[in-house]
Design an enzyme around this catalytic site. Structure first.
Site, PDB file in Angstrom:
ATOM      1  CB  SER A 239       7.263  -5.151  -8.731  1.00  0.00           C
ATOM      2  OG  SER A 239       6.201  -4.510  -8.352  1.00  0.00           O
TER       3      SER A 239
ATOM      4  CB  ILE B 121      -5.605 -11.481 -15.681  1.00  0.00           C
ATOM      5  CG1 ILE B 121      -4.700 -12.702 -14.890  1.00  0.00           C
ATOM      6  CG2 ILE B 121      -5.280 -11.843 -17.434  1.00  0.00           C
ATOM      7  CD1 ILE B 121      -3.194 -11.256 -14.535  1.00  0.00           C
TER       8      ILE B 121
ATOM      9  NE  ARG C 244     -19.553  27.191  -5.289  1.00  0.00           N
ATOM     10  CZ  ARG C 244     -19.894  26.527  -5.002  1.00  0.00           C
ATOM     11  NH1 ARG C 244     -21.268  26.872  -5.342  1.00  0.00           N
ATOM     12  NH2 ARG C 244     -20.343  26.742  -3.104  1.00  0.00           N
TER      13      ARG C 244
ATOM     14  CB  ILE D 144     -11.044  23.294  -8.442  1.00  0.00           C
ATOM     15  CG1 ILE D 144      -9.364  23.857  -8.385  1.00  0.00           C
ATOM     16  CG2 ILE D 144     -12.150  24.186  -9.119  1.00  0.00           C
ATOM     17  CD1 ILE D 144      -9.044  24.234  -9.785  1.00  0.00           C
TER      18      ILE D 144
ATOM     19  CD  GLU E 121       1.128  -2.465 -19.089  1.00  0.00           C
ATOM     20  OE1 GLU E 121       2.519  -2.805 -19.344  1.00  0.00           O
ATOM     21  OE2 GLU E 121       0.298  -2.530 -19.004  1.00  0.00           O
TER      22      GLU E 121
ATOM     23  CB  THR F 232       5.353  -0.294  -9.222  1.00  0.00           C
ATOM     24  OG1 THR F 232       6.707  -0.287  -8.874  1.00  0.00           O
ATOM     25  CG2 THR F 232       4.047  -0.644  -8.544  1.00  0.00           C
ATOM     26  CB  SER F 233       5.598   5.581  -8.846  1.00  0.00           C
ATOM     27  OG  SER F 233       4.421   5.781  -9.812  1.00  0.00           O
ATOM     28  CD  GLU F 234       6.452   2.548  -5.702  1.00  0.00           C
ATOM     29  OE1 GLU F 234       5.644   1.830  -6.231  1.00  0.00           O
ATOM     30  OE2 GLU F 234       6.012   3.677  -4.370  1.00  0.00           O
TER      31      GLU F 234
HETATM   32  C1  FAD Z   1      -6.729  -3.446 -11.512  1.00  0.00           C
HETATM   33  C2  FAD Z   1      -5.506  -3.803 -11.775  1.00  0.00           C
HETATM   34  C3  FAD Z   1      -5.007  -4.791 -13.140  1.00  0.00           C
HETATM   35  C4  FAD Z   1      -3.917  -5.113 -13.706  1.00  0.00           C
HETATM   36  N1  FAD Z   1      -3.825  -6.041 -14.975  1.00  0.00           N
HETATM   37  C5  FAD Z   1      -2.932  -6.909 -15.286  1.00  0.00           C
HETATM   38  C6  FAD Z   1      -2.614  -7.674 -16.401  1.00  0.00           C
HETATM   39  O1  FAD Z   1      -3.907  -7.278 -17.483  1.00  0.00           O
HETATM   40  N2  FAD Z   1      -1.852  -8.610 -16.500  1.00  0.00           N
HETATM   41  C7  FAD Z   1      -0.935  -9.022 -15.279  1.00  0.00           C
HETATM   42  O2  FAD Z   1      -0.164  -9.762 -15.508  1.00  0.00           O
HETATM   43  N3  FAD Z   1      -0.568  -7.672 -14.569  1.00  0.00           N
HETATM   44  C8  FAD Z   1      -1.763  -6.836 -14.178  1.00  0.00           C
HETATM   45  N4  FAD Z   1      -1.694  -6.392 -13.416  1.00  0.00           N
HETATM   46  C9  FAD Z   1      -1.047  -6.415 -11.880  1.00  0.00           C
HETATM   47  C10 FAD Z   1       0.019  -5.125 -12.427  1.00  0.00           C
HETATM   48  O3  FAD Z   1       1.189  -4.814 -13.258  1.00  0.00           O
HETATM   49  C11 FAD Z   1       0.777  -5.543 -10.817  1.00  0.00           C
HETATM   50  O4  FAD Z   1       0.136  -5.852 -10.013  1.00  0.00           O
HETATM   51  C12 FAD Z   1       2.091  -4.061 -10.967  1.00  0.00           C
HETATM   52  O5  FAD Z   1       3.039  -5.316 -11.541  1.00  0.00           O
HETATM   53  C13 FAD Z   1       2.620  -5.079  -9.526  1.00  0.00           C
HETATM   54  O6  FAD Z   1       2.195  -5.668  -8.298  1.00  0.00           O
HETATM   55  P1  FAD Z   1       1.956  -6.011  -7.009  1.00  0.00           P
HETATM   56  O7  FAD Z   1       0.290  -5.501  -6.817  1.00  0.00           O
HETATM   57  O8  FAD Z   1       2.169  -7.293  -6.558  1.00  0.00           O
HETATM   58  O9  FAD Z   1       2.569  -4.909  -6.038  1.00  0.00           O
HETATM   59  P2  FAD Z   1       4.404  -5.574  -5.082  1.00  0.00           P
HETATM   60  O10 FAD Z   1       4.923  -6.004  -6.061  1.00  0.00           O
HETATM   61  O11 FAD Z   1       3.948  -6.619  -4.346  1.00  0.00           O
HETATM   62  O12 FAD Z   1       5.009  -3.879  -4.901  1.00  0.00           O
HETATM   63  C14 FAD Z   1       4.236  -4.355  -4.100  1.00  0.00           C
HETATM   64  C15 FAD Z   1       4.853  -2.712  -3.340  1.00  0.00           C
HETATM   65  O13 FAD Z   1       6.452  -2.753  -3.840  1.00  0.00           O
HETATM   66  C16 FAD Z   1       6.691  -2.006  -3.857  1.00  0.00           C
HETATM   67  N5  FAD Z   1       8.009  -2.473  -4.366  1.00  0.00           N
HETATM   68  C17 FAD Z   1       8.558  -3.694  -5.648  1.00  0.00           C
HETATM   69  N6  FAD Z   1       9.475  -3.658  -6.012  1.00  0.00           N
HETATM   70  C18 FAD Z   1      10.219  -2.887  -5.632  1.00  0.00           C
HETATM   71  C19 FAD Z   1      12.125  -2.380  -5.973  1.00  0.00           C
HETATM   72  N7  FAD Z   1      12.137  -3.480  -6.825  1.00  0.00           N
HETATM   73  N8  FAD Z   1      12.393  -1.023  -5.121  1.00  0.00           N
HETATM   74  C20 FAD Z   1      11.495  -0.448  -5.319  1.00  0.00           C
HETATM   75  N9  FAD Z   1       9.810  -0.405  -4.500  1.00  0.00           N
HETATM   76  C21 FAD Z   1       9.535  -2.090  -5.125  1.00  0.00           C
HETATM   77  C22 FAD Z   1       5.848  -1.566  -5.027  1.00  0.00           C
HETATM   78  O14 FAD Z   1       6.701  -0.639  -6.329  1.00  0.00           O
HETATM   79  C23 FAD Z   1       5.046  -1.573  -4.663  1.00  0.00           C
HETATM   80  O15 FAD Z   1       4.595  -0.659  -4.084  1.00  0.00           O
HETATM   81  C24 FAD Z   1      -2.967  -5.456 -12.894  1.00  0.00           C
HETATM   82  C25 FAD Z   1      -3.249  -4.638 -11.633  1.00  0.00           C
HETATM   83  C26 FAD Z   1      -4.543  -4.015 -11.305  1.00  0.00           C
HETATM   84  C27 FAD Z   1      -4.170  -2.914  -9.923  1.00  0.00           C
END
Ligand code: FAD
Length: 386
Positions: free
Chosen positions: A131, A156, A271, A340, A366, A368-370
């Site tokens: 993030s 990626i 069903r 269901i 893209e 997270t929800s947060e």
């Molecule tokens: C299957 C898959 C494919 C992907 N493909 C790509 C890709 O093609 N290219 C690319 O660049 N990336 C890609 N991603 C990365 C994706 O965008 C990241 O996983 C995402 O941005 C979250 O980063 P993180 O997983 O490191 O979680 P973190 O950033 O470590 O977050 C962990 C938790 O902390 C919370 N958190 C973090 N910061 C805050 C805040 N400021 N306030 C509140 N909560 C917070 C998050 O919401 C989450 O719940 C992919 C991810 C997955 C799982």
């Protein structure tokens, strides 16, 4: 706002829906079972997508693409959303950021990508920077006409099938009122560049056959001509071109939820338990009512954000709301649908458990929800702060 689709928009919806149903759905079970899309099948899908004139429909006509505006592209993504990511990736939508290519880069990357000759992937995320994108450690240091890159990217998507990757790296630091901040630049990196390795990533529960990869840079030398856009302006470039990709995730989620509901409805009639269709029990029929209401709400949020985007209206908050609500809606809808179907919902003989697993990632990638909630609340509070 006009809620009626034009003939051209209806044609987009109908064409893509027919394509998805005829060309993608039939391969889903096999991809799910094997975790692989055979190369020939991927090429066949791309070719058929070109034949119907929809390849690179998101790219401007100036560069040979379809030139769809954001609203129409959102309609297209909504239809694609029904099908598995592993297959829809071949329905070519090169990253729109490639429109920032200079003349030489255009010949080498953008135009081949639009013609379906080259495939791109995009890399921001790192093991220690998800993030917090600006926290990235993957860095490039200038050495004459070259930049020397070291570091790691992970998660990626589809880099395993990419000919080149659009990579964001730190190229310096700057003092800001809020402390030291990394300057980010963007590079186009060819597969096979010395010092650049694309390795298999992790096994995810979502989207079998749609692989994520680890990118490793070890003293990888990139000529300055490989830089996309201006030095240190990679973040601005991403904000300009990648901002709307969250809308595609929202649209995809709506499309998938619609398919899940369409699949579920007949089951509630067929069903029978306690001598009647389960759909006659209020505990089930109210679930259906909630599902369709939430799907429509997500759909309107998404389409209205796309419409605002095309009108150059403020849209940051609206896109975040659409992404947040649509992806969380998809989680609820797939969960309700699985409920269901009872025990059968959990069995891999039916697609329910797959859709339920696939839905999970939409709330993470893209942004997270947060992070979406952070954007929404920041936009709400900004006018009130001095
Ligand atoms: C299957 C898959 C494919 C992907 N493909 C790509 C890709 O093609 N290219 C690319 O660049 N990336 C890609 N991603 C990365 C994706 O965008 C990241 O996983 C995402 O941005 C979250 O980063 P993180 O997983 O490191 O979680 P973190 O950033 O470590 O977050 C962990 C938790 O902390 C919370 N958190 C973090 N910061 C805050 C805040 N400021 N306030 C509140 N909560 C917070 C998050 O919401 C989450 O719940 C992919 C991810 C997955 C799982």
């Amino acid at each position: 706002m006009n809620f009626e689709l034009s003939d051209e928009q209806q044609m987009i919806v109908d064409t893509v829906r027919t394509f998805v149903e005829n060309e993608l759905y039939p391969h889903e079970d096999e991809v799910e079972r094997t975790g692989v899309v055979p190369k020939e099948l991927g090429q066949e899908i791309s070719q058929k997508c070109q034949d119907i004139g929809f390849y690179a429909s998101n790219i401007s006509t100036e560069f040979g693409g379809g030139g769809l505006n954001t609203f129409d592209f959102t309609l297209l993504e909504r239809e694609l959303g029904g099908a598995a990511y592993a297959l829809t990736v071949y329905f070519g939508r090169p990253s729109a950021i490639l429109e920032a290519c200079d003349d030489e880069q255009r010949e080498k990357y953008l135009l081949p990508a639009v013609r379906g000759e080259k495939f791109d992937a995009l890399a921001m995320t790192e093991p220690d920077a998800g993030s917090d994108v600006r926290g990235m450690k993957c860095a490039a240091v200038q050495d004459g006409d070259d930049w020397v890159v070291n570091g790691t990217k992970h998660f990626i998507s589809h880099a395993d099938i990419a000919d080149f990757v659009i990579v964001f790296v730190a190229t310096g630091e700057e003092e800001t009122p809020r402390g030291v901040r990394k300057k980010i630049s963007c590079f186009l990196v060819d597969r096979g560049t010395p010092g650049f390795e694309i390795r298999p990533g992790y096994n995810a529960v979502s989207n079998r056959g749609y692989h994520n990869c680890i990118l490793q840079f070890d003293n990888c030398r990139l000529h300055k001509r490989q830089m996309l856009g201006e030095v240190h302006k990679g973040f601005e470039l991403a904000n300009q071109w990648l901002f709307a990709t969250r809308l595609t995730v929202a649209a995809f989620s709506v499309g998938r939820a619609r398919r899940v509901l369409e699949y579920t409805l007949p089951y509630t009639v067929q069903r029978k338990q306690f001598g009647q269709s389960i759909g006659k029990f209020q505990g089930v029929s109210f679930k259906l009512a909630d599902m369709v209401t939430e799907i429509d709400a997500a759909d309107w949020l998404t389409l209205s954000a796309a419409w605002r985007y095309d009108k150059n209206m403020a849209v940051n908050r609206e896109i975040a709301s659409a992404k947040l609500f649509a992806t969380e809606m998809l989680g609820r809808v797939t969960d309700q649908a699985l409920q269901i179907f009872g025990g059968m919902g959990l069995m891999s003989d039916l697609p329910l458990e797959r859709w339920w697993r696939d839905a999970r990632v939409e709330r993470i990638w893209e942004g997270t929800s947060e992070i979406q909630r952070h954007i929404i609340s920041r936009e709400l509070l900004r006018p009130l702060e001095s």
